[in-house]
Structures are given as C-alpha cells and as structure tokens.
Design a protein around this motif. Structure first.
Motif, PDB file in Angstrom:
ATOM      1  N   PHE A 404      11.119  -5.659  -1.764  1.00  0.00           N
ATOM      2  CA  PHE A 404      10.378  -4.540  -1.175  1.00  0.00           C
ATOM      3  C   PHE A 404      10.458  -4.560   0.353  1.00  0.00           C
ATOM      4  CE2 PHE A 404       6.143  -2.689   0.118  1.00  0.00           C
ATOM      5  CZ  PHE A 404       6.545  -1.371  -0.039  1.00  0.00           C
ATOM      6  N   SER A 405      10.523  -5.756   0.928  1.00  0.00           N
ATOM      7  CA  SER A 405      10.573  -5.813   2.403  1.00  0.00           C
ATOM      8  C   SER A 405      11.823  -5.098   2.919  1.00  0.00           C
ATOM      9  CB  SER A 405      10.516  -7.253   2.901  1.00  0.00           C
ATOM     10  OG  SER A 405      11.718  -7.907   2.613  1.00  0.00           O
ATOM     11  N   ARG A 406      12.903  -5.111   2.108  1.00  0.00           N
ATOM     12  CA  ARG A 406      14.122  -4.402   2.558  1.00  0.00           C
ATOM     13  C   ARG A 406      13.896  -2.890   2.536  1.00  0.00           C
ATOM     14  NH1 ARG A 406      17.083  -7.939  -1.258  1.00  0.00           N
ATOM     15  NH2 ARG A 406      17.232  -9.908  -0.136  1.00  0.00           N
ATOM     16  N   VAL A 407      13.143  -2.463   1.519  1.00  0.00           N
ATOM     17  CA  VAL A 407      12.849  -1.026   1.425  1.00  0.00           C
ATOM     18  C   VAL A 407      12.023  -0.589   2.640  1.00  0.00           C
ATOM     19  CG1 VAL A 407      11.710   0.755   0.025  1.00  0.00           C
ATOM     20  CG2 VAL A 407      12.863  -1.176  -1.106  1.00  0.00           C
ATOM     21  N   VAL A 408      11.015  -1.419   2.970  1.00  0.00           N
ATOM     22  CA  VAL A 408      10.152  -1.079   4.110  1.00  0.00           C
ATOM     23  C   VAL A 408      10.964  -1.125   5.400  1.00  0.00           C
ATOM     24  CG1 VAL A 408       8.106  -1.759   5.437  1.00  0.00           C
ATOM     25  CG2 VAL A 408       8.082  -1.886   2.949  1.00  0.00           C
ATOM     26  N   GLN A 409      11.790  -2.146   5.496  1.00  0.00           N
ATOM     27  CA  GLN A 409      12.608  -2.299   6.707  1.00  0.00           C
ATOM     28  C   GLN A 409      13.465  -1.047   6.931  1.00  0.00           C
ATOM     29  OE1 GLN A 409      12.368  -5.424   8.421  1.00  0.00           O
ATOM     30  NE2 GLN A 409      13.195  -4.141  10.042  1.00  0.00           N
ATOM     31  N   ALA A 410      14.065  -0.540   5.828  1.00  0.00           N
ATOM     32  CA  ALA A 410      14.923   0.652   5.963  1.00  0.00           C
ATOM     33  C   ALA A 410      14.082   1.836   6.435  1.00  0.00           C
ATOM     34  CB  ALA A 410      15.590   0.955   4.623  1.00  0.00           C
ATOM     35  N   ALA A 411      12.884   1.975   5.853  1.00  0.00           N
ATOM     36  CA  ALA A 411      12.013   3.088   6.266  1.00  0.00           C
ATOM     37  C   ALA A 411      11.611   2.939   7.724  1.00  0.00           C
ATOM     38  CB  ALA A 411      10.773   3.124   5.377  1.00  0.00           C
ATOM     39  N   MET A 412      11.349   1.686   8.088  1.00  0.00           N
ATOM     40  CA  MET A 412      10.929   1.384   9.465  1.00  0.00           C
ATOM     41  C   MET A 412      12.058   1.729  10.439  1.00  0.00           C
ATOM     42  SD  MET A 412       8.110  -0.482  10.361  1.00  0.00           S
ATOM     43  CE  MET A 412       7.826  -1.654   9.107  1.00  0.00           C
ATOM     44  N   ASP A 413      13.282   1.318  10.083  1.00  0.00           N
ATOM     45  CA  ASP A 413      14.423   1.590  10.965  1.00  0.00           C
ATOM     46  C   ASP A 413      14.618   3.095  11.124  1.00  0.00           C
ATOM     47  OD1 ASP A 413      14.752  -1.073  11.206  1.00  0.00           O
ATOM     48  OD2 ASP A 413      16.448  -1.225   9.805  1.00  0.00           O
ATOM     49  N   ALA A 414      14.390   3.833   9.990  1.00  0.00           N
ATOM     50  CA  ALA A 414      14.586   5.279  10.056  1.00  0.00           C
ATOM     51  C   ALA A 414      13.509   5.921  10.913  1.00  0.00           C
ATOM     52  CB  ALA A 414      14.556   5.866   8.647  1.00  0.00           C
ATOM     53  N   GLN A 415      12.290   5.374  10.829  1.00  0.00           N
ATOM     54  CA  GLN A 415      11.161   6.038  11.492  1.00  0.00           C
ATOM     55  C   GLN A 415      10.841   5.429  12.853  1.00  0.00           C
ATOM     56  OE1 GLN A 415       8.621   7.200   8.255  1.00  0.00           O
ATOM     57  NE2 GLN A 415       6.895   7.027   9.671  1.00  0.00           N
ATOM     58  N   GLY A 416      11.141   4.135  13.002  1.00  0.00           N
ATOM     59  CA  GLY A 416      10.953   3.479  14.294  1.00  0.00           C
ATOM     60  C   GLY A 416       9.518   3.284  14.727  1.00  0.00           C
ATOM     61  N   THR A 417       8.564   3.375  13.813  1.00  0.00           N
ATOM     62  CA  THR A 417       7.165   3.151  14.218  1.00  0.00           C
ATOM     63  C   THR A 417       6.611   1.981  13.420  1.00  0.00           C
ATOM     64  OG1 THR A 417       6.424   4.623  12.493  1.00  0.00           O
ATOM     65  CG2 THR A 417       6.625   5.573  14.699  1.00  0.00           C
ATOM     66  N   GLU A 418       5.384   1.566  13.752  1.00  0.00           N
ATOM     67  CA  GLU A 418       4.711   0.570  12.925  1.00  0.00           C
ATOM     68  C   GLU A 418       4.057   1.286  11.746  1.00  0.00           C
ATOM     69  OE1 GLU A 418       1.818  -0.809  15.691  1.00  0.00           O
ATOM     70  OE2 GLU A 418       0.303   0.474  14.800  1.00  0.00           O
ATOM     71  N   PHE A 419       3.808   0.548  10.673  1.00  0.00           N
ATOM     72  CA  PHE A 419       3.233   1.145   9.479  1.00  0.00           C
ATOM     73  C   PHE A 419       1.841   0.584   9.218  1.00  0.00           C
ATOM     74  CE2 PHE A 419       7.608   2.051   7.370  1.00  0.00           C
ATOM     75  CZ  PHE A 419       7.714   3.209   8.123  1.00  0.00           C
ATOM     76  N   SER A 420       0.964   1.442   8.763  1.00  0.00           N
ATOM     77  CA  SER A 420      -0.369   1.001   8.348  1.00  0.00           C
ATOM     78  C   SER A 420      -0.301   0.563   6.887  1.00  0.00           C
ATOM     79  CB  SER A 420      -1.360   2.145   8.488  1.00  0.00           C
ATOM     80  OG  SER A 420      -1.023   3.131   7.543  1.00  0.00           O
ATOM     81  N   ALA A 421      -1.411   0.023   6.381  1.00  0.00           N
ATOM     82  CA  ALA A 421      -1.472  -0.376   4.975  1.00  0.00           C
ATOM     83  C   ALA A 421      -1.211   0.827   4.071  1.00  0.00           C
ATOM     84  CB  ALA A 421      -2.844  -0.976   4.690  1.00  0.00           C
ATOM     85  N   ALA A 422      -1.789   1.977   4.433  1.00  0.00           N
ATOM     86  CA  ALA A 422      -1.625   3.174   3.596  1.00  0.00           C
ATOM     87  C   ALA A 422      -0.153   3.604   3.582  1.00  0.00           C
ATOM     88  CB  ALA A 422      -2.509   4.293   4.127  1.00  0.00           C
ATOM     89  N   ASP A 423       0.509   3.475   4.724  1.00  0.00           N
ATOM     90  CA  ASP A 423       1.938   3.841   4.772  1.00  0.00           C
ATOM     91  C   ASP A 423       2.744   2.933   3.844  1.00  0.00           C
ATOM     92  OD1 ASP A 423       1.419   5.683   6.791  1.00  0.00           O
ATOM     93  OD2 ASP A 423       1.752   4.192   8.380  1.00  0.00           O
ATOM     94  N   ILE A 424       2.425   1.641   3.883  1.00  0.00           N
ATOM     95  CA  ILE A 424       3.168   0.677   3.062  1.00  0.00           C
ATOM     96  C   ILE A 424       2.948   0.991   1.577  1.00  0.00           C
ATOM     97  CG2 ILE A 424       3.394  -1.788   2.465  1.00  0.00           C
ATOM     98  CD1 ILE A 424       4.076  -1.611   5.282  1.00  0.00           C
ATOM     99  N   PHE A 425       1.689   1.321   1.261  1.00  0.00           N
ATOM    100  CA  PHE A 425       1.405   1.627  -0.144  1.00  0.00           C
ATOM    101  C   PHE A 425       2.172   2.886  -0.572  1.00  0.00           C
ATOM    102  CE2 PHE A 425      -0.890   3.656  -3.579  1.00  0.00           C
ATOM    103  CZ  PHE A 425      -0.891   2.628  -4.507  1.00  0.00           C
ATOM    104  N   ALA A 426       2.214   3.881   0.307  1.00  0.00           N
ATOM    105  CA  ALA A 426       2.921   5.124  -0.036  1.00  0.00           C
ATOM    106  C   ALA A 426       4.407   4.833  -0.292  1.00  0.00           C
ATOM    107  CB  ALA A 426       2.761   6.141   1.092  1.00  0.00           C
TER     108      ALA A 426
END
Ligand code: KIV
Ligand code: ZN
Length: 564
Positions: A404-426
């Motif tokens: 899952f960390s790879r999935v989040v990492q890809a989203a993070m790279d695409a969006q370039g921001t920090e994520f909240s708990a709610a973002d991670i859950f989404a």
C-alpha cells in the motif's frame, strides 16, 4: 559580512569565578514567575493592546496561575493608567495575585506610579535605571557616583510615598537595567544602594536583566552566582532575572540563572518582547515539567493560551515553537513515525513517559494524538499503517503495508502534497474497495457428506455488466470460493496468506479480512469488510481479483503504447 569580524566585534570577557557551583545544580522546584506580557511584551507590539485586549491577557495570566503580573507603565500614558485603575476599581485582581508596575528612576514618574496604585491590596513598584558603561557614558553622561545618587534618591522617594499609603502591602523591585553588560561591582553597588534606601528589613526584589543578551548563557549564570554570593547577607531579598533573547539563548540563560541561585523569572508567554523577545516562560515551565517538576503554571489547554496570546498580541506563534507550535507533535519522517508507533503500542498508562521523538505527552497540554503523524512523500509505511490503525481501526499486515505504501507514494508523487489520515483512507478505499466491493449474490453453501468438504455457488460481479458464476468445492468456504471463482473467470487463484480482525464491538462489529493472493502471475492483496468473517473473506478475494485485472489492463495499455 566581514572576513575578520574581530575588527568590529569584541568577545564578551569571561567572568572570573573559578569556584562556580551552578553547573552542578539540579532544578527541583518552580521559580516565582512574573509575567511581563502587559509591559515589556506590550511595548514591543506593532499595535499595542487596547484595554479590552489587556483585560483578556490579564484574565488569561490569572487563569494560568501567575501570582505576580506586571500590568504596565502607568505613568507613561493615559491608557496604561486607566487600565490599572480598572483592574483595581473593578476588583479584577484576585487576593493571591500581586500586580507590578514599572517606572523609570524619575521623581515625577515615581509619584504618578504610586498614585496609580491607590486601593491595590498588594503592589510591586519596579524602579529601574541603566548601569552599564555604554549607557552611562553615551546615553546619560553620568558617572558611577551620579548613578548611585539617582538610585538612592529614587528609592528613598518611593519609600516616602509608599509609607504614606499603608493600606497597600508594598514591595520594591529594583532593576539595574543593562546588568548583563555592566561591571559586576557597579551592579552590586546599585543593588546595595537600593536595599539601603528601601530599608533592609522590607521586602525587595532585585531583578537582573540581560537587557540585550550579549554573551553565552554560562556567562550570565556566572554573573548571577557572583551577585547571589555577595547579596547572601541580606535575608529579605528575592533575586530575580529578566532574560531577553537576542542570541536565541534566553531559555538557557534563565535555566542556568536558576541553577546559579535566582528565585524568580520574568518573561512573556511564547517569548514575545522587544526585538527577538523576552524569555519564553512557557518554554521554561514545560522544560521543568518534563523533568518531573510541577511548574505551578497550568498549560493543560495550550491551544487556548496560544489563541489568546495571538489575539492579544496580533502576532502568530510559529508552527515549530517549542511545546505549542502547530507542528510540534507532527512527525513527517517515516522512521520517526515508525518508532513512535511502536512505542505507543507497548506503552501502558502508568509507565514513565518514554516515547521516541516526543519529549512530552501532547495530551498533558490538551493536544491530541491525531495530530501526531501526517504523511508526506518522506514518510514510510509505518506512518500510513499507524494512521489507518489509530483513525480507522485497520491493522494492515506487514506485506500489505509495503504494497500500500507504493500506492500512496504514487498518489503523493502525482499530487505533491502531504496527506491527512482521511486522504490515506480514501486512497485505501479506492484501491482495495474495502467498503464498496459487493458481496457475492445468491451465495449457497453446503457440507459435502464425506470428507468434510464444502460446496459453494454464487454470482460475483467483477464489472458492472459481467456477473460470473462461481461453483466450487473445497476444504472450507474460502477454498471452495477460490476454486469456483478461478474456474468462472479463467484465472489461477491461490491464497498465500490470510489475516483478519474485528473492528468495533457487539452487534455493530465488522470483520476485516486481508488475503494475500496469487492471481495468475500477480501477487497482491485483496481486502474485504463485512459483518461476518466469511463474507469479508469472499469480498477480499473479489477485491484482489479486481485489482489484478486492473493491473493487467494497465500493463496491457502501457505495453500497447510503448514502442516494440
Ligand atoms: O530588559 C530590561 O532591562 C528591562 C528592565 C526595565 C528590567 O525590561
Ligand atoms: Zn526587558
């Protein structure tokens, strides 16, 4: 900047105090605190406080537990005078709180100051004059004897005026302003002169300021210890210090000064004050607290204090300000998050506080753990797992954390921001369809008579318009479902590992199943949630197969697009 700053700046000479004892001292009790927010702090504001803000600040200081509060310089302006009168006339000063007011050593100002205190039960009159050579010679053109005469006459006047008003319980505070830059002998002589003029048996506070902080904090400690020793013959003195923060070492100077024998600290909340500010009293109080010493000041709702101070001063408290900043209980680094998570998991309530990277329990200050960890592109899987566990009750198995960390990492790279708990859950929900994967329909199971096998039939919807008929047989429902599903959709499916846990209690409890699957060539996780564990497991298989198909489509699409 100069290549050789020695040509412009002189180092502060060390103090000759070979037998200094302060380095071995240990702080075991709170000092007497004096808030100068309404005087030193206020006079340093771009827009000084109006009466409403002053009252708000005063009430907050009382609520925090200050027993000595400098409320202003009443002889300097009508607003300062009126504010003090309101405090006294509206009886806003609790019995156990003593107000202090400041006046320069000038007869007309001393007279007006004493007058402004009419009706106060207890009061500290704070007289100051500069004693350091730069001020004596450059600003006032005064000799040392002239300075002593000024002290003697000012204090004697204060004594006469206060003696004439016996209904107030008077204390004198004398500050040799610019103490840290003065010859110690001159400061001592000024203090002795003040003691004598006030009367050695009457209560007096001698307040030693680093008006401009100009040396390392150990030098200030030496200066304080030097004075303490020579003033030790006076029984009635309180030795106070008033550090500023020009070198950024106001807190260290204050702590060393306490070790050197100071009884009292003057400063402002969050270090407001002239230039780089006064000593930050919150910082020192909470430093003591983290050493197991009750600071006798209540910061259990630090955000309320911060809000009040920001409203009154119209200056922000920076996000990384010790103990109080918005980001100080937030860990961005994955290794930090991981360490914190592990320590929290092992911690029991009665344990001493020992959480890596958190010198204080945020709850003691009314801050919450939700704010402890946020996730950005520097965070590891520990941070994400921690958030999903603490905020949503999901206990991801280790390999799923990695996936899952790879999935989040890809989203993070695409969006370039920090994520909240709610973002991670989404993101988790979108990826694994935790709550959205439909249950297999028309699911029927029966035990095959011999051998304890289960036969299962159901309809599974992988795509909206593509129901798959599942008919399988196996050692249990999961096995039978995998058997039937593999045949129905033409994929080889194997279950590699299985984890499950409950979220919540009683009739509303939900089961969550995490199945590590091999679908065709892909090894991946499927996750399902339902009120019963069998349905959660079947959904997890559907989730995994859907993900495998989506990946296959992605790789087919990228294969088609890439040059041969
Ligand atoms: O910083 C200072 O020296 C002062 C004195 C008046 C105590 O504020
Ligand atoms: Zn000051």
């Amino acid at each position: 900047m100069l290549k050789n700053p020695r040509t412009k700046y002189r180092p502060f000479p060390p103090i000759a105090l070979p037998e200094r004892s302060w380095p071995d001292a240990v702080l075991t009790k709170a000092p007497i605190w004096l808030s100068t927010d309404l005087r030193d702090g206020n006079q340093a504001l771009i827009e000084p406080m109006d009466i409403a803000r002053k009252l708000q600040m005063f009430d907050e200081l009382v609520r925090i537990g200050f027993k000595e509060i400098e409320v202003g310089f009443p002889a300097s302006s009508q607003i300062e005078f009126d504010f003090l009168r309101r405090l006294i006339e509206e009886r806003r000063i609790p019995d156990d709180v003593t107000i202090q007011v400041m006046t320069p050593a000038r007869p007309e100002l001393i007279a007006r100051t004493v007058e402004s205190l009419d009706g106060a039960r207890h009061a500290i009159v704070h007289i100051y004059n500069a004693v350091a050579p730069l001020w004596r010679e450059l600003v006032f053109q005064m000799t040392v004897p002239q300075v002593m005469t000024l002290v003697r006459e000012s204090v004697a006047l204060a004594r006469r005026l206060t003696d004439a008003r016996p209904s107030t319980d008077w204390t004198l505070q004398y500050s040799p302003e610019t103490f840290s830059l003065a010859e110690l002998e001159v400061s001592l002589e000024a203090c002795e002169t003040a003691i004598e003029a006030w009367g050695a048996s009457r209560p007096i506070i001698l307040n030693l300021p680093t008006t401009v902080e100009s040396a390392t904090p150990n030098v200030f400690a030496d200066q304080v210890e030097w004075m303490r020793r020579r003033l030790a013959r006076h029984a009635n003195i309180i030795l106070s210090v008033h550090p500023h923060n020009d070198r950024g070492t106001g807190t260290a100077a204050a702590e060393f000064a306490l070790m050197a024998g100071a009884d009292r600290l003057e400063g402002c909340l969050f270090g407001n004050g002239e230039r780089t500010g006064n000593l930050d009293l919150v910082n020192v109080a909470l430093n003591l607290y983290t050493q197991g010493v009750d600071p006798c000041l209540d910061f259990s709702d630090i955000d309320r204090v911060k809000r009040t101070v920001e409203q009154c001063n119209r200056l922000p408290v920076p996000p990384r300000h010790p103990y109080a900043g918005d980001l100080v209980y937030t860990s961005f680094s994955g290794t930090h998050q991981d360490a914190i998570k592990k320590a929290f998991a092992l911690r029991r309530d009665a344990d001493f506080w020992a959480i890596p990277y958190l010198p204080i329990d945020p709850r003691d200050l009314g801050r919450t753990y939700e704010a402890v960890i946020r996730v950005n592109s520097q965070s590891g899987k520990g941070g994400m797992a921690y958030l999903l566990a603490t905020e949503f009750g999901l206990e991801l198995p280790r390999r799923l954390q990695i996936e899952f960390s790879r999935v989040v990492q890809a989203a993070m790279d695409a969006q370039g921001t920090e994520f909240s708990a709610a973002d991670i859950f989404a993101i988790f929900e979108r990826e694994y369809g935790l709550r959205s994967t439909p249950s297999p329909r028309d699911c029927r199971m029966r035990q095959v008579e011999d051998g304890g096998q289960v036969q299962l039939s159901a309809q599974v919807l992988i795509e909206e318009d593509e129901p798959i008929t599942v008919e399988g047989c196996g050692n249990g429902p999961v096995d039978a479902f995998v058997d039937g599903f593999a045949r129905g959709c033409g994929e080889a499916i194997r279950v590699l590992s299985f984890h499950e846990h409950a979220i919540g209690h009683g009739s509303r409890a939900q089961a969550v199943a995490y199945l590590e699957l091999c679908v065709g060539e892909e090894v991946l996780y499927g996750v399902g949630q339902d009120s019963d564990i069998v349905s959660a497991s079947l959904k997890a298989i559907v989730s995994g197969v859907k993900r495998a198909r989506a990946r296959g489509q992605t790789s087919q699409a990228s294969g088609a697009a890439s040059p041969a």
